[in-house]
Design an enzyme around this catalytic site. Structure first.
Site, PDB file in Angstrom:
ATOM      1  N   HIS A  16       0.877  -1.183   0.000  1.00  0.00           N
ATOM      2  CA  HIS A  16       0.000   0.000   0.000  1.00  0.00           C
ATOM      3  C   HIS A  16       0.911   1.229   0.000  1.00  0.00           C
ATOM      4  O   HIS A  16       1.587   1.487   0.991  1.00  0.00           O
ATOM      5  CB  HIS A  16      -0.912  -0.014   1.228  1.00  0.00           C
ATOM      6  CG  HIS A  16      -1.797  -1.228   1.290  1.00  0.00           C
ATOM      7  ND1 HIS A  16      -3.020  -1.282   0.664  1.00  0.00           N
ATOM      8  CD2 HIS A  16      -1.616  -2.447   1.860  1.00  0.00           C
ATOM      9  CE1 HIS A  16      -3.568  -2.474   0.874  1.00  0.00           C
ATOM     10  NE2 HIS A  16      -2.727  -3.206   1.588  1.00  0.00           N
ATOM     11  N   ASP A  48       2.527  -6.903   2.512  1.00  0.00           N
ATOM     12  CA  ASP A  48       1.332  -6.133   2.900  1.00  0.00           C
ATOM     13  C   ASP A  48       1.757  -4.841   3.601  1.00  0.00           C
ATOM     14  O   ASP A  48       1.123  -4.404   4.563  1.00  0.00           O
ATOM     15  CB  ASP A  48       0.381  -6.971   3.772  1.00  0.00           C
ATOM     16  CG  ASP A  48      -1.024  -6.370   3.876  1.00  0.00           C
ATOM     17  OD1 ASP A  48      -1.291  -5.333   3.222  1.00  0.00           O
ATOM     18  OD2 ASP A  48      -1.844  -6.932   4.624  1.00  0.00           O
TER      19      ASP A  48
HETATM   20 ZN    ZN Z   1      -5.745  -7.451   2.551  1.00  0.00          ZN
END
Ligand code: ZN
Length: 431
Positions: free
Chosen positions: A63, A306
């Site tokens: 992200h 992540d």
């Molecule tokens: Zn996720």
């Protein structure tokens, strides 16, 4: 011609299963040779004695927060943190603001990355408009704009008919669908793994079953449609078992696991540290053991961080109100080295899970040191001992459960297309 000679390292190439001590020559951004005592005139020389030389890491789940949440991270800071962590390519999820559900956003990310990121950035587009799980995005236009995959990550797609159509359509645009497998109704307000720890802390529980039933459903839909399905951040024993079965059956199902789900349990949360809050949550030691076994067997294809930055003030709140997610780039390698030191993985297998696994799923360059392939390379010092301090890192955020911990294994150099973008002495280099 620009030449770089990486001298005397242990070459670990998962694509050719090469593991030997040799020199690696790079010419004009491509791998040009591997051999003993290579001689190259006017070459920049990197001494890799005692180090590992491998394809640059590829992170298929990150992200980067741009556009819209640049106070947490942006493509420049995230790209620099990735370079410092040995990554040469990262794929970024669509939960930005605006959501990457429109080709203009996809193109914006690609343009920003070209200008500001030292590493390659591949946008993953939203599967449904606004990540709402209802209306499919214009997958073909997004694909043409440069999206490498489709995902509503952060949200579980509740409607099975929508998921079916996504999988069917994904075949037409030849892209994988990545699912955040969590049944939102069953998870409800759960913030920690359901079990002893959730009871002791009195926090709302998130049962492992919320992941299992969604993995089972989506595997059934993958079977029905014949599409390529990728399960993000696997965290439970039963999910690993379902994926193993699907693979044995020959379905096109792949999976990733995060460094934290490989090494930390829900006991991290006993002190209410919000740096242990993520979705899916940290699980039991039994789940951790199953994830490790799945990765070692190759049932789980890739390690994906992540990487999910949040500002200090956002995480510095009561556990129940804190956002989910932790930093991943700069700690991934030393954290997963635990599996090499315990002899669960060979160094070559670890390099496979850190680069080639994601390359195969996303079908992007990298993951190989074959002659002529792009010179995305990482030089690693497997013995170096250091202490991680997020404040000394490149991310804008600080949310890491490993903050202040001693680490073993460090990135010495990161090269993208033959150019050094990070070196331990000088840090991330401006290009
Ligand atoms: Zn996720």
């Amino acid at each position: 011609m620009k030449r770089t000679l990486i001298r005397g390292g242990r070459i670990l190439d998962p694509a050719s299963l090469t593991d030997l001590t040799a020199d690696l020559l790079i010419e004009d951004g491509k791998i040009a040779g591997i051999g003993q005592d290579l001689v190259a005139e006017r070459a920049e020389v990197i001494d890799a004695t005692g180090c590992w030389v491998a394809p640059g890491f590829v992170d298929m789940h990150t992200h980067l927060r741009e556009p819209g949440q640049e106070y947490k991270e942006d493509i420049r800071s995230g790209g620099r943190a990735a370079a410092a962590g040995g990554f040469t390519s990262v794929a970024c999820m669509a939960n930005t603001d605006p959501v990457n559900d429109d080709p203009s956003v996809t193109k914006f990310i690609i343009d920003q990355a070209e200008e500001n990121s030292p590493v390659r950035v591949y946008p993953i587009a939203a599967a449904t408009v606004g990540l709402a799980g209802e209306v499919m995005t214009e997958m073909s236009a997004l694909r043409q704009a440069g999206a490498v995959a489709f995902s509503d990550d952060g949200r579980g797609t509740e409607d099975a008919a929508v998921m079916r159509h996504l999988l069917e359509y994904s075949k037409l645009v030849d892209a994988v669908v990545i699912v955040h497998a969590e049944d939102e109704c069953l998870r409800a307000e759960g913030v920690v793994n359901e079990g002893f720890v959730s009871t002791q802390l009195g926090l709302p529980p998130n049962p492992s079953t919320a992941e299992e039933i969604r993995v089972a459903r989506d595997i059934s839909l993958a079977r029905m449609t014949g599409a390529r399905l990728h399960i993000a951040h696997v965290s439970t024993k039963r999910a690993v078992a379902y994926i193993r079965e699907a693979r044995d059956e020959g379905l096109q199902v792949t999976a990733e696991v995060s460094p934290h789900h490989l090494t930390l349990t829900d006991r991290e949360t006993l002190g209410f540290d919000t740096s242990s809050k993520m979705a899916p949550p940290l699980r039991s030691s039994e789940d951790v053991a199953a994830c490790r076994a799945g990765l070692c067997e190759g049932v789980i294809d890739a390690v994906a961080t992540d990487h999910a930055p949040h500002a200090v003030y956002e995480k510095d709140v009561e556990f129940i109100s804190a956002p989910c997610g932790i930093l991943g780039f700069e700690t991934a390698y030393p954290v997963v080295m635990e599996l090499v030191r315990s002899e669960e993985l060979t160094p070559l297998e670890l390099m496979d899970r850190m680069s080639l696994g994601a390359v195969r799923i996303l079908r992007v360059p990298g993951g190989s040191l074959a002659i002529g392939s792009v010179a995305d390379v990482v030089v690693l010092d497997p013995e170096a001992i250091w202490k991680y301090d997020p404040a000394q890192g490149y991310s804008k955020s600080r949310n890491s459960p490993w903050s202040g911990r001693e680490m073993q294994g460090q990135i010495a150099y990161t090269l993208v297309g033959g150019t050094v973008v990070f070196d331990r002495q000088r840090g991330v280099l401006e290009q």
